[in-house]
Design a protein around this motif. Structure first.
Motif, PDB file in Angstrom:
ATOM      1  N   LEU A  70       0.811  -1.211  -0.312  1.00  0.00           N
ATOM      2  CA  LEU A  70      -0.217  -0.169  -0.004  1.00  0.00           C
ATOM      3  C   LEU A  70       0.753   1.057  -0.526  1.00  0.00           C
ATOM      4  N   VAL A  71       1.979   1.383   0.471  1.00  0.00           N
ATOM      5  CA  VAL A  71       2.798   2.037   0.647  1.00  0.00           C
ATOM      6  C   VAL A  71       3.685   2.787  -0.756  1.00  0.00           C
ATOM      7  N   GLU A  72       3.806   1.749  -1.614  1.00  0.00           N
ATOM      8  CA  GLU A  72       4.526   1.529  -2.590  1.00  0.00           C
ATOM      9  C   GLU A  72       3.601   2.351  -3.582  1.00  0.00           C
ATOM     10  N   ILE A  73       2.512   1.798  -2.740  1.00  0.00           N
ATOM     11  CA  ILE A  73       0.760   2.215  -4.426  1.00  0.00           C
ATOM     12  C   ILE A  73       0.869   3.901  -4.376  1.00  0.00           C
ATOM     13  N   ILE A  74       1.024   3.741  -2.800  1.00  0.00           N
ATOM     14  CA  ILE A  74       1.018   6.253  -2.627  1.00  0.00           C
ATOM     15  C   ILE A  74       1.589   6.565  -2.973  1.00  0.00           C
ATOM     16  N   VAL A  75       3.119   5.976  -2.971  1.00  0.00           N
ATOM     17  CA  VAL A  75       4.080   6.444  -3.077  1.00  0.00           C
ATOM     18  C   VAL A  75       4.496   6.791  -4.721  1.00  0.00           C
ATOM     19  N   LYS A  76       4.950   5.762  -5.219  1.00  0.00           N
ATOM     20  CA  LYS A  76       4.966   5.308  -6.297  1.00  0.00           C
ATOM     21  C   LYS A  76       3.650   5.777  -7.516  1.00  0.00           C
ATOM     22  N   GLY A  77       2.841   6.113  -6.910  1.00  0.00           N
ATOM     23  CA  GLY A  77       1.775   5.977  -8.135  1.00  0.00           C
ATOM     24  C   GLY A  77       1.669   4.368  -9.090  1.00  0.00           C
ATOM     25  N   ARG A  78       1.372   3.541  -7.686  1.00  0.00           N
ATOM     26  CA  ARG A  78       1.001   1.945  -8.982  1.00  0.00           C
ATOM     27  C   ARG A  78       0.133   1.859  -9.003  1.00  0.00           C
ATOM     28  N   GLN A  79      -0.760   1.816 -10.320  1.00  0.00           N
ATOM     29  CA  GLN A  79      -2.043   1.481 -10.644  1.00  0.00           C
ATOM     30  C   GLN A  79      -2.337   0.068 -10.162  1.00  0.00           C
ATOM     31  N   VAL A  80      -3.792  -0.161 -10.076  1.00  0.00           N
ATOM     32  CA  VAL A  80      -4.412  -1.324  -8.742  1.00  0.00           C
ATOM     33  C   VAL A  80      -6.045  -1.411  -9.701  1.00  0.00           C
ATOM     34  N   LYS A  81      -5.299  -2.613 -10.135  1.00  0.00           N
ATOM     35  CA  LYS A  81      -7.089  -3.724 -10.494  1.00  0.00           C
ATOM     36  C   LYS A  81      -8.198  -3.422  -9.958  1.00  0.00           C
ATOM     37  N   CYS A  82      -8.218  -2.814  -8.557  1.00  0.00           N
ATOM     38  CA  CYS A  82      -9.795  -3.709  -7.801  1.00  0.00           C
ATOM     39  C   CYS A  82     -10.116  -1.926  -8.195  1.00  0.00           C
ATOM     40  N   ALA A  83     -11.426  -2.031  -8.762  1.00  0.00           N
ATOM     41  CA  ALA A  83     -12.370  -0.724  -8.168  1.00  0.00           C
ATOM     42  C   ALA A  83     -12.296  -0.076  -6.411  1.00  0.00           C
ATOM     43  N   GLU A  84     -12.394  -1.250  -5.625  1.00  0.00           N
ATOM     44  CA  GLU A  84     -12.599  -0.119  -4.965  1.00  0.00           C
ATOM     45  C   GLU A  84     -11.406   0.107  -4.665  1.00  0.00           C
ATOM     46  N   MET A  85     -10.265  -0.124  -4.584  1.00  0.00           N
ATOM     47  CA  MET A  85      -9.359  -0.568  -3.871  1.00  0.00           C
ATOM     48  C   MET A  85      -8.753   1.326  -5.031  1.00  0.00           C
ATOM     49  N   ARG A  86      -9.463   1.698  -6.183  1.00  0.00           N
ATOM     50  CA  ARG A  86      -8.939   2.329  -6.988  1.00  0.00           C
ATOM     51  C   ARG A  86      -9.944   3.486  -6.130  1.00  0.00           C
ATOM     52  N   ARG A  87     -10.726   3.353  -5.813  1.00  0.00           N
ATOM     53  CA  ARG A  87     -11.595   4.300  -4.882  1.00  0.00           C
ATOM     54  C   ARG A  87     -11.479   5.418  -4.515  1.00  0.00           C
ATOM     55  N   HIS A  88     -11.066   4.908  -2.976  1.00  0.00           N
ATOM     56  CA  HIS A  88      -9.942   4.791  -2.015  1.00  0.00           C
ATOM     57  C   HIS A  88      -8.671   4.956  -2.595  1.00  0.00           C
ATOM     58  N   VAL A  89      -8.198   4.966  -3.277  1.00  0.00           N
ATOM     59  CA  VAL A  89      -6.723   5.406  -3.394  1.00  0.00           C
ATOM     60  C   VAL A  89      -6.541   6.720  -4.297  1.00  0.00           C
ATOM     61  N   GLY A  90      -8.106   7.193  -4.489  1.00  0.00           N
ATOM     62  CA  GLY A  90      -8.122   8.339  -5.319  1.00  0.00           C
ATOM     63  C   GLY A  90      -8.757   9.615  -5.032  1.00  0.00           C
ATOM     64  N   ASP A  91      -9.319   8.415  -3.830  1.00  0.00           N
ATOM     65  CA  ASP A  91      -9.689   9.925  -2.600  1.00  0.00           C
ATOM     66  C   ASP A  91      -8.052  10.501  -1.958  1.00  0.00           C
ATOM     67  N   ILE A  92      -7.507   9.298  -0.919  1.00  0.00           N
ATOM     68  CA  ILE A  92      -6.429   9.364  -0.869  1.00  0.00           C
ATOM     69  C   ILE A  92      -5.396  10.418  -1.829  1.00  0.00           C
ATOM     70  N   ASN A  93      -5.229  10.407  -2.688  1.00  0.00           N
ATOM     71  CA  ASN A  93      -4.959  10.957  -3.895  1.00  0.00           C
ATOM     72  C   ASN A  93      -5.419  12.777  -3.526  1.00  0.00           C
ATOM     73  N   LEU A  94      -6.484  12.848  -3.635  1.00  0.00           N
ATOM     74  CA  LEU A  94      -7.242  14.089  -3.268  1.00  0.00           C
ATOM     75  C   LEU A  94      -6.925  14.869  -2.060  1.00  0.00           C
ATOM     76  N   ILE A  95      -6.716  14.252  -1.204  1.00  0.00           N
ATOM     77  CA  ILE A  95      -6.619  14.525  -0.002  1.00  0.00           C
ATOM     78  C   ILE A  95      -4.626  15.308   0.056  1.00  0.00           C
ATOM     79  N   LEU A  96      -4.326  14.439  -0.289  1.00  0.00           N
ATOM     80  CA  LEU A  96      -2.659  14.578  -0.018  1.00  0.00           C
ATOM     81  C   LEU A  96      -2.335  15.755  -0.523  1.00  0.00           C
ATOM     82  N   PRO A  97      -2.065  16.082  -1.688  1.00  0.00           N
ATOM     83  CA  PRO A  97      -1.886  17.716  -2.088  1.00  0.00           C
ATOM     84  C   PRO A  97      -2.501  18.802  -0.787  1.00  0.00           C
ATOM     85  N   GLU A  98      -4.034  18.370   0.141  1.00  0.00           N
ATOM     86  CA  GLU A  98      -4.076  20.177   0.631  1.00  0.00           C
ATOM     87  C   GLU A  98      -3.359  20.183   1.960  1.00  0.00           C
TER      88      GLU A  98
END
Length: 217
Positions: free
Chosen positions: A115-143
Protein backbone atom coordinates in the motif's frame (compact mmCIF):
# COMPACT_ATOMS: atom_id res chain seq x y z
CA UNK A 1 -5.68 -35.87 12.86
CA UNK A 2 -3.20 -34.78 10.18
CA UNK A 3 -2.81 -36.85 7.00
CA UNK A 4 0.35 -38.99 6.88
CA UNK A 5 1.81 -36.77 4.15
CA UNK A 6 1.58 -33.73 6.42
CA UNK A 7 3.07 -35.60 9.37
CA UNK A 8 6.10 -36.62 7.31
CA UNK A 9 6.47 -33.06 6.03
CA UNK A 10 6.56 -31.70 9.57
CA UNK A 11 9.13 -34.29 10.57
CA UNK A 12 11.44 -33.23 7.76
CA UNK A 13 11.24 -29.53 8.60
CA UNK A 14 11.78 -30.05 12.32
CA UNK A 15 14.86 -32.25 12.19
CA UNK A 16 18.08 -30.65 13.47
CA UNK A 17 16.32 -27.42 14.55
CA UNK A 18 19.49 -25.80 15.94
CA UNK A 19 21.38 -26.36 12.70
CA UNK A 20 18.51 -24.86 10.67
CA UNK A 21 18.36 -21.87 13.00
CA UNK A 22 22.06 -21.10 12.57
CA UNK A 23 21.94 -21.57 8.80
CA UNK A 24 18.91 -19.31 8.24
CA UNK A 25 19.75 -16.48 10.65
CA UNK A 26 22.77 -15.47 8.66
CA UNK A 27 22.13 -11.73 8.42
CA UNK A 28 22.47 -9.04 11.04
CA UNK A 29 19.28 -8.45 13.05
CA UNK A 30 17.16 -5.45 12.09
CA UNK A 31 16.20 -3.15 14.99
CA UNK A 32 12.59 -1.96 14.75
CA UNK A 33 11.08 0.73 16.96
CA UNK A 34 8.42 3.40 16.65
CA UNK A 35 9.95 6.81 15.89
CA UNK A 36 8.77 10.21 17.07
CA UNK A 37 7.90 12.88 14.48
CA UNK A 38 9.75 16.16 14.37
CA UNK A 39 8.58 19.23 16.30
CA UNK A 40 5.50 20.69 14.68
CA UNK A 41 4.57 17.39 13.03
CA UNK A 42 1.80 14.90 13.77
CA UNK A 43 2.35 11.22 13.11
CA UNK A 44 -0.38 8.79 12.12
CA UNK A 45 0.13 5.06 12.42
CA UNK A 46 -2.68 3.19 10.69
CA UNK A 47 -3.63 -0.45 10.27
CA UNK A 48 -6.37 -2.72 8.98
CA UNK A 49 -7.45 -6.11 10.29
CA UNK A 50 -9.31 -8.88 8.51
CA UNK A 51 -10.45 -12.20 9.93
CA UNK A 52 -10.24 -14.67 7.08
CA UNK A 53 -9.62 -14.04 3.40
CA UNK A 54 -12.83 -12.03 2.90
CA UNK A 55 -13.92 -11.95 6.52
CA UNK A 56 -14.96 -9.38 9.05
CA UNK A 57 -12.69 -6.37 8.77
CA UNK A 58 -11.86 -3.37 10.92
CA UNK A 59 -9.57 -0.35 10.88
CA UNK A 60 -7.66 1.66 13.43
CA UNK A 61 -5.13 4.41 13.81
CA UNK A 62 -3.19 6.47 16.34
CA UNK A 63 -2.05 10.11 16.10
CA UNK A 64 0.91 11.26 18.24
CA UNK A 65 2.94 14.44 18.49
CA UNK A 66 6.70 15.07 18.68
CA UNK A 67 6.68 14.22 22.39
CA UNK A 68 5.17 10.81 21.59
CA UNK A 69 1.98 11.90 23.35
CA UNK A 70 -1.29 10.31 22.30
CA UNK A 71 -3.39 12.92 20.50
CA UNK A 72 -6.20 10.96 18.87
CA UNK A 73 -7.13 7.39 18.11
CA UNK A 74 -9.85 5.84 15.99
CA UNK A 75 -11.30 2.40 15.39
CA UNK A 76 -14.17 1.07 13.34
CA UNK A 77 -15.67 -2.14 12.03
CA UNK A 78 -16.12 -1.95 8.25
CA UNK A 79 -17.94 -5.18 7.44
CA UNK A 80 -16.66 -8.00 5.24
CA UNK A 81 -13.79 -7.20 2.91
CA UNK A 82 -10.16 -8.06 2.19
CA UNK A 83 -7.13 -7.16 4.29
CA UNK A 84 -5.85 -4.91 1.49
CA UNK A 85 -9.06 -2.87 1.44
CA UNK A 86 -8.98 -2.67 5.25
CA UNK A 87 -5.45 -1.21 5.12
CA UNK A 88 -6.31 1.47 2.57
CA UNK A 89 -9.59 2.27 4.37
CA UNK A 90 -7.63 2.80 7.59
CA UNK A 91 -5.36 5.30 5.85
CA UNK A 92 -8.26 7.08 4.19
CA UNK A 93 -10.11 7.48 7.49
CA UNK A 94 -6.96 8.78 9.13
CA UNK A 95 -6.52 11.38 6.40
CA UNK A 96 -10.12 12.50 6.81
CA UNK A 97 -9.36 13.18 10.48
CA UNK A 98 -6.19 15.05 9.49
CA UNK A 99 -8.26 17.41 7.33
CA UNK A 100 -10.98 17.80 9.97
CA UNK A 101 -8.39 18.88 12.55
CA UNK A 102 -6.42 21.14 10.23
CA UNK A 103 -3.08 19.34 10.63
CA UNK A 104 -0.60 20.24 7.91
CA UNK A 105 2.70 18.55 8.67
CA UNK A 106 1.80 14.88 8.80
CA UNK A 107 3.83 11.65 8.85
CA UNK A 108 1.79 8.65 7.66
CA UNK A 109 3.12 5.20 8.56
CA UNK A 110 1.75 1.69 8.08
CA UNK A 111 2.98 -1.88 7.94
CA UNK A 112 1.43 -2.75 4.54
CA UNK A 113 4.43 -2.25 2.25
CA UNK A 114 2.45 -2.77 -0.96
CA UNK A 115 0.00 0.00 0.00
CA UNK A 116 2.81 2.41 0.85
CA UNK A 117 4.36 1.74 -2.56
CA UNK A 118 1.02 2.34 -4.29
CA UNK A 119 0.69 5.74 -2.61
CA UNK A 120 4.34 6.83 -2.92
CA UNK A 121 5.12 5.45 -6.38
CA UNK A 122 1.64 5.86 -7.89
CA UNK A 123 1.34 2.22 -8.86
CA UNK A 124 -1.83 1.20 -10.66
CA UNK A 125 -4.37 -1.10 -8.99
CA UNK A 126 -6.95 -3.34 -10.68
CA UNK A 127 -9.57 -3.55 -7.91
CA UNK A 128 -12.30 -0.91 -8.40
CA UNK A 129 -12.85 -0.43 -4.66
CA UNK A 130 -9.12 -0.06 -4.11
CA UNK A 131 -8.91 2.52 -6.90
CA UNK A 132 -11.71 4.50 -5.28
CA UNK A 133 -9.95 4.64 -1.91
CA UNK A 134 -6.59 5.48 -3.49
CA UNK A 135 -8.24 8.19 -5.59
CA UNK A 136 -9.73 9.80 -2.48
CA UNK A 137 -6.35 9.62 -0.73
CA UNK A 138 -4.62 11.26 -3.69
CA UNK A 139 -7.13 14.11 -3.55
CA UNK A 140 -6.41 14.74 0.14
CA UNK A 141 -2.60 14.55 0.09
CA UNK A 142 -2.05 17.75 -1.96
CA UNK A 143 -4.11 19.68 0.61
CA UNK A 144 -1.50 18.99 3.30
CA UNK A 145 1.39 21.40 3.76
CA UNK A 146 3.96 18.63 4.20
CA UNK A 147 3.46 14.89 4.16
CA UNK A 148 5.73 11.86 4.61
CA UNK A 149 4.58 8.30 3.88
CA UNK A 150 6.68 5.42 5.19
CA UNK A 151 6.56 1.67 5.79
CA UNK A 152 7.40 0.13 9.15
CA UNK A 153 7.48 -3.51 10.22
CA UNK A 154 4.55 -4.64 12.33
CA UNK A 155 6.56 -4.44 15.55
CA UNK A 156 6.80 -0.67 15.03
CA UNK A 157 3.08 -0.37 14.33
CA UNK A 158 1.71 -2.11 17.42
CA UNK A 159 -0.51 0.73 18.66
CA UNK A 160 -2.36 0.98 15.35
CA UNK A 161 -2.64 -2.80 15.15
CA UNK A 162 -4.25 -2.89 18.59
CA UNK A 163 -6.67 -0.14 17.57
CA UNK A 164 -7.68 -2.17 14.52
CA UNK A 165 -8.26 -5.22 16.74
CA UNK A 166 -10.49 -3.10 19.00
CA UNK A 167 -12.45 -2.11 15.91
CA UNK A 168 -13.76 -5.67 15.59
CA UNK A 169 -15.60 -5.22 18.89
CA UNK A 170 -17.33 -1.94 18.00
CA UNK A 171 -20.86 -1.53 16.67
CA UNK A 172 -20.17 2.02 15.50
CA UNK A 173 -17.05 4.13 14.76
CA UNK A 174 -15.27 5.52 17.81
CA UNK A 175 -12.69 8.24 18.44
CA UNK A 176 -10.50 8.68 21.52
CA UNK A 177 -9.04 12.08 22.42
CA UNK A 178 -5.84 12.43 24.52
CA UNK A 179 -6.38 9.20 26.48
CA UNK A 180 -6.12 5.90 24.56
CA UNK A 181 -7.96 2.66 25.39
CA UNK A 182 -6.37 0.66 28.19
CA UNK A 183 -5.10 -1.98 25.74
CA UNK A 184 -3.24 0.69 23.77
CA UNK A 185 -1.91 2.74 26.70
CA UNK A 186 0.96 0.40 27.59
CA UNK A 187 2.08 0.25 23.95
CA UNK A 188 2.06 4.05 23.68
CA UNK A 189 4.21 4.26 26.82
CA UNK A 190 6.68 1.67 25.49
CA UNK A 191 6.92 3.46 22.15
CA UNK A 192 7.58 6.76 23.95
CA UNK A 193 10.39 5.12 25.93
CA UNK A 194 11.99 3.79 22.74
CA UNK A 195 11.30 0.11 23.31
CA UNK A 196 12.05 -1.82 20.14
CA UNK A 197 12.44 -5.34 18.78
CA UNK A 198 15.10 -7.22 16.85
CA UNK A 199 14.02 -8.93 13.65
CA UNK A 200 16.11 -11.77 12.27
CA UNK A 201 15.99 -12.49 8.54
CA UNK A 202 15.38 -16.05 7.39
CA UNK A 203 16.10 -17.54 3.99
CA UNK A 204 12.38 -18.02 3.28
CA UNK A 205 11.89 -14.24 3.44
CA UNK A 206 10.16 -14.19 6.82
CA UNK A 207 11.11 -12.22 9.90
CA UNK A 208 11.01 -13.44 13.49
CA UNK A 209 11.29 -10.94 16.33
CA UNK A 210 13.68 -11.66 19.16
CA UNK A 211 12.06 -12.17 22.59
CA UNK A 212 14.52 -9.59 23.93
CA UNK A 213 13.91 -5.88 23.56
CA UNK A 214 16.15 -2.84 23.30
CA UNK A 215 15.91 0.90 23.85
CA UNK A 216 16.31 2.95 20.71
CA UNK A 217 18.96 5.64 20.95
Amino acid sequence: MLPFTNIFRFQRTLQNPVRILIRNWHRDPIPVAWEKPRIGWTKLNFDGSCKGREGKASIGGVFRNHKAEFVLGYAESIGRTSSTIAEVAALRRGLELVVENGWNNVWLEGDAKSLVEIIVKGRQVKCAEMRRHVGDINLILPELGNCIVTHVYREGNRAADKMAQIGHQLKKPKIWWHIPPEDVLSIVHEDAEGVGFLLFFKQDGCFIHCPGIFLAG
